[in-house]
Motif scaffolding. Sequence first.
Motif, PDB file in Angstrom:
ATOM      1  N   SER A  44      93.709  50.189 108.576  1.00 25.32           N
ATOM      2  CA  SER A  44      94.780  51.132 108.230  1.00 25.32           C
ATOM      3  C   SER A  44      95.998  50.905 109.119  1.00 25.32           C
ATOM      4  N   PRO A  45      96.650  49.758 108.995  1.00 26.53           N
ATOM      5  CA  PRO A  45      97.803  49.501 109.860  1.00 26.53           C
ATOM      6  C   PRO A  45      98.959  50.450 109.560  1.00 26.53           C
ATOM      7  N   ASP A  46      99.589  50.918 110.609  1.00 31.54           N
ATOM      8  CA  ASP A  46     100.753  51.797 110.485  1.00 31.54           C
ATOM      9  C   ASP A  46     101.986  50.924 110.319  1.00 31.54           C
ATOM     10  N   PRO A  47     102.664  50.991 109.184  1.00 32.67           N
ATOM     11  CA  PRO A  47     103.827  50.117 108.973  1.00 32.67           C
ATOM     12  C   PRO A  47     104.992  50.400 109.914  1.00 32.67           C
ATOM     13  N   LYS A  48     104.980  51.552 110.589  1.00 34.68           N
ATOM     14  CA  LYS A  48     106.046  51.894 111.531  1.00 34.68           C
ATOM     15  C   LYS A  48     105.722  51.468 112.957  1.00 34.68           C
ATOM     16  N   CYS A  49     104.498  51.016 113.187  1.00 32.64           N
ATOM     17  CA  CYS A  49     104.056  50.610 114.521  1.00 32.64           C
ATOM     18  C   CYS A  49     104.391  49.143 114.740  1.00 32.64           C
ATOM     19  N   THR A  50     105.118  48.842 115.803  1.00 35.00           N
ATOM     20  CA  THR A  50     105.413  47.450 116.130  1.00 35.00           C
ATOM     21  C   THR A  50     104.193  46.805 116.777  1.00 35.00           C
ATOM     22  N   LEU A  51     104.179  45.495 116.808  1.00 35.41           N
ATOM     23  CA  LEU A  51     103.092  44.791 117.478  1.00 35.41           C
ATOM     24  C   LEU A  51     103.057  45.163 118.958  1.00 35.41           C
ATOM     25  N   LEU A  52     104.215  45.303 119.574  1.00 30.81           N
ATOM     26  CA  LEU A  52     104.280  45.729 120.972  1.00 30.81           C
ATOM     27  C   LEU A  52     103.557  47.056 121.180  1.00 30.81           C
ATOM     28  N   GLN A  53     103.847  48.028 120.331  1.00 28.84           N
ATOM     29  CA  GLN A  53     103.187  49.338 120.438  1.00 28.84           C
ATOM     30  C   GLN A  53     101.687  49.209 120.209  1.00 28.84           C
ATOM     31  N   TYR A  54     101.290  48.411 119.225  1.00 32.06           N
ATOM     32  CA  TYR A  54      99.871  48.239 118.920  1.00 32.06           C
ATOM     33  C   TYR A  54      99.122  47.612 120.097  1.00 32.06           C
ATOM     34  N   LEU A  55      99.691  46.564 120.665  1.00 29.37           N
ATOM     35  CA  LEU A  55      99.048  45.909 121.804  1.00 29.37           C
ATOM     36  C   LEU A  55      98.891  46.860 122.986  1.00 29.37           C
ATOM     37  N   GLY A  74     114.746  42.676 121.161  1.00 30.49           N
ATOM     38  CA  GLY A  74     114.397  41.261 121.108  1.00 30.49           C
ATOM     39  C   GLY A  74     115.325  40.313 121.834  1.00 30.49           C
ATOM     40  N   GLY A  75     116.273  40.824 122.589  1.00 32.50           N
ATOM     41  CA  GLY A  75     117.239  39.965 123.272  1.00 32.50           C
ATOM     42  C   GLY A  75     116.779  39.418 124.603  1.00 32.50           C
ATOM     43  N   CYS A  76     115.983  40.178 125.334  1.00 30.96           N
ATOM     44  CA  CYS A  76     115.645  39.772 126.698  1.00 30.96           C
ATOM     45  C   CYS A  76     114.414  38.869 126.786  1.00 30.96           C
ATOM     46  N   GLY A  77     113.534  38.917 125.780  1.00 30.49           N
ATOM     47  CA  GLY A  77     112.365  38.051 125.767  1.00 30.49           C
ATOM     48  C   GLY A  77     111.120  38.597 126.424  1.00 30.49           C
ATOM     49  N   SER A  78     111.165  39.780 127.008  1.00 24.44           N
ATOM     50  CA  SER A  78     109.981  40.292 127.704  1.00 24.44           C
ATOM     51  C   SER A  78     108.835  40.642 126.758  1.00 24.44           C
ATOM     52  N   CYS A  79     109.129  40.871 125.496  1.00 24.53           N
ATOM     53  CA  CYS A  79     108.099  41.252 124.525  1.00 24.53           C
ATOM     54  C   CYS A  79     107.668  40.070 123.654  1.00 24.53           C
ATOM     55  N   THR A  80     108.007  38.853 124.045  1.00 27.19           N
ATOM     56  CA  THR A  80     107.726  37.675 123.227  1.00 27.19           C
ATOM     57  C   THR A  80     106.246  37.309 123.274  1.00 27.19           C
ATOM     58  N   VAL A  81     105.681  37.040 122.097  1.00 26.05           N
ATOM     59  CA  VAL A  81     104.305  36.565 121.995  1.00 26.05           C
ATOM     60  C   VAL A  81     104.290  35.295 121.156  1.00 26.05           C
ATOM     61  N   MET A  82     103.214  34.525 121.285  1.00 32.80           N
ATOM     62  CA  MET A  82     103.058  33.307 120.512  1.00 32.80           C
ATOM     63  C   MET A  82     102.156  33.601 119.316  1.00 32.80           C
ATOM     64  N   LYS A 106     107.219  31.562 118.341  1.00 34.05           N
ATOM     65  CA  LYS A 106     107.253  32.769 119.174  1.00 34.05           C
ATOM     66  C   LYS A 106     107.984  33.854 118.419  1.00 34.05           C
ATOM     67  N   ILE A 107     107.549  35.102 118.637  1.00 34.27           N
ATOM     68  CA  ILE A 107     108.200  36.230 117.982  1.00 34.27           C
ATOM     69  C   ILE A 107     108.415  37.353 118.986  1.00 34.27           C
ATOM     70  N   ALA A 108     109.454  38.129 118.762  1.00 34.69           N
ATOM     71  CA  ALA A 108     109.702  39.333 119.561  1.00 34.69           C
ATOM     72  C   ALA A 108     108.897  40.463 118.929  1.00 34.69           C
ATOM     73  N   THR A 109     108.183  41.228 119.730  1.00 37.06           N
ATOM     74  CA  THR A 109     107.282  42.256 119.210  1.00 37.06           C
ATOM     75  C   THR A 109     107.806  43.676 119.367  1.00 37.06           C
ATOM     76  N   CYS A 110     109.011  43.842 119.855  1.00 38.00           N
ATOM     77  CA  CYS A 110     109.492  45.187 120.148  1.00 38.00           C
ATOM     78  C   CYS A 110     110.223  45.843 118.989  1.00 38.00           C
ATOM     79  N   PHE A 111     110.399  45.127 117.895  1.00 35.71           N
ATOM     80  CA  PHE A 111     111.047  45.736 116.737  1.00 35.71           C
ATOM     81  C   PHE A 111     110.339  45.258 115.479  1.00 35.71           C
ATOM     82  N   SER A 112     110.532  45.991 114.393  1.00 34.88           N
ATOM     83  CA  SER A 112     109.839  45.625 113.155  1.00 34.88           C
ATOM     84  C   SER A 112     110.808  45.097 112.128  1.00 34.88           C
TER      85      SER A 112
END
Length: 77
Positions: A21-32, A48-56, A71-77
Amino acid sequence: MSRSGTCLTFFVNGKKICETSPDPKCTLLQYLRRTLFLPGTKEGCGHGGCGSCTVMVSRYDFTSKRIKYPKIATCFS
């Protein structure tokens, strides 16, 4: 399992995750951080500008027959 019998499947640190039941409003950052309790992924600027939330992300490219690691930024959807 969800009613449709499917789940969002992915791997985190070698562990298979099946989210029924994935929440479509939840970012990967929040989920992790909140669901899997993995606070190592940080949020810095929040867009997504600073790179601190980047995952592979690993994916197989059928054209080149190789695994790609974008690589993707996970702090926004």
